[in-house]
Design a protein around this motif. Structure first.
Motif, PDB file in Angstrom:
ATOM      1  N   ALA B   6      -5.649   8.042  -6.523  1.00  0.00           N
ATOM      2  CA  ALA B   6      -6.385   7.139  -6.571  1.00  0.00           C
ATOM      3  C   ALA B   6      -7.435   6.896  -7.534  1.00  0.00           C
ATOM      4  CB  ALA B   6      -7.040   6.664  -4.883  1.00  0.00           C
ATOM      5  N   ARG B   9      -5.559   5.887 -10.875  1.00  0.00           N
ATOM      6  CA  ARG B   9      -4.929   4.535 -10.545  1.00  0.00           C
ATOM      7  C   ARG B   9      -6.689   3.352 -11.170  1.00  0.00           C
ATOM      8  NH1 ARG B   9      -5.070   0.823  -6.883  1.00  0.00           N
ATOM      9  NH2 ARG B   9      -5.750   2.414  -5.299  1.00  0.00           N
ATOM     10  N   GLN B  16      -2.335  -1.022  -6.645  1.00  0.00           N
ATOM     11  CA  GLN B  16      -1.027  -0.215  -6.072  1.00  0.00           C
ATOM     12  C   GLN B  16       0.020  -0.707  -5.912  1.00  0.00           C
ATOM     13  OE1 GLN B  16      -2.725  -0.236  -1.493  1.00  0.00           O
ATOM     14  NE2 GLN B  16      -4.010   1.938  -1.763  1.00  0.00           N
ATOM     15  N   ARG B  27       5.748   0.100  -1.890  1.00  0.00           N
ATOM     16  CA  ARG B  27       3.944   0.151  -2.068  1.00  0.00           C
ATOM     17  C   ARG B  27       3.381   1.563  -0.746  1.00  0.00           C
ATOM     18  NH1 ARG B  27      -0.746  -2.843  -0.448  1.00  0.00           N
ATOM     19  NH2 ARG B  27       0.396  -3.722   1.031  1.00  0.00           N
ATOM     20  N   VAL B  30       3.158   4.800  -2.099  1.00  0.00           N
ATOM     21  CA  VAL B  30       1.808   4.879  -2.959  1.00  0.00           C
ATOM     22  C   VAL B  30       0.688   4.595  -2.204  1.00  0.00           C
ATOM     23  CG1 VAL B  30       0.195   3.660  -5.225  1.00  0.00           C
ATOM     24  CG2 VAL B  30       2.929   3.588  -5.170  1.00  0.00           C
ATOM     25  N   ILE B  31       0.414   4.118  -1.310  1.00  0.00           N
ATOM     26  CA  ILE B  31      -0.639   4.018  -0.272  1.00  0.00           C
ATOM     27  C   ILE B  31      -0.798   5.329   0.342  1.00  0.00           C
ATOM     28  CG2 ILE B  31      -1.160   3.147   2.293  1.00  0.00           C
ATOM     29  CD1 ILE B  31       0.249   0.241   1.582  1.00  0.00           C
ATOM     30  N   GLU B  34      -1.876   8.028  -1.504  1.00  0.00           N
ATOM     31  CA  GLU B  34      -2.808   8.318  -1.414  1.00  0.00           C
ATOM     32  C   GLU B  34      -4.435   8.838  -0.461  1.00  0.00           C
ATOM     33  OE1 GLU B  34      -3.122   5.115  -5.073  1.00  0.00           O
ATOM     34  OE2 GLU B  34      -4.348   4.338  -3.229  1.00  0.00           O
TER      35      GLU B  34
END
Lengths: 133, 63
Positions: B6, B9, B16, B27, B30-31, B34
């Protein structure tokens, strides 16, 4: 939008073609046979239409989709649903054996298929909700 | 596994969705990474490290 129209047209043409063929092979019960043929052919024919005309224009495949978290969610949901169906099957078998009930196998098997699909779907939604909460 | 995805990024001003597009995953993936609710596979971890021009050890640390 016209992709969907083309998909439906292709699906309808294939469905009608299959139903006519099935009906022609049973001239005594043409409409019954054609109807059954249409019911069987409609879903795969529409799916083929969607694959040919819709998927390539609306769905962008992730390059590494197999690495996505959704795969893990599906595996967890599938494993949980399998255990649920196994337990349900054992419970029903025990109840039938002890009670000496006689029931039709087909509804039970269809019920198991429905249970497993519903169970896996609900489990997937629950896992997804928990993960993204 | 703990990770600093996070922060990295955000340092590049990526959303994201941007990172998910660069990695070729959803997505939600990625969530989940993180939030440390999903440990990526080794190929995906290498891909993440390559995307941020660093090593896996610089991003992921064992809890």
């Amino acid at each position: 939008m016209h992709h969907y129209v083309l998909a439906i047209i292709l699906g309808a043409i294939l469905t009608i073609a299959v139903s006519v063929l099935v009906g022609a092979s049973n001239p005594d019960d043409f409409w019954l046979a054609a109807g059954i043929g249409a019911l069987c052919a409609a879903y795969p024919a529409l799916s083929l239409g969607a694959r040919v005309f819709v998927s390539n224009n609306t769905v962008i495949r992730d390059a590494h989709g197999e690495q996505s978290v959704e795969v893990q969610w599906m595996r967890q949901a599938g494993a949980g649903a399998f255990l649920d169906v196994l337990v349900a099957t054992i419970v029903v078998a025990v109840v039938l054996a002890i009670g000496r009930f006689q029931i039709e196998a087909l509804p039970v098997l269809l019920g198991l298929v429905g249970l497993s699909a519903l169970d896996a779907g609900l489990r997937y939604l629950a896992i997804r909700h928990r993960a993204l909460k | 596994m703990k990770n600093n995805i996070a922060e990295r990024r955000a340092g590049r001003s990526w959303t994201q969705a941007d990172l998910a597009g660069a990695l070729g995953v959803s997505r939600q993936t990625v969530i989940s990474i993180e939030r440390e609710k999903f440990d990526p596979s080794l190929p995906l971890a290498f891909l993440i490290a390559r995307t941020f021009d660093c090593t896996i050890e610089e991003i992921f640390t064992a809890e």
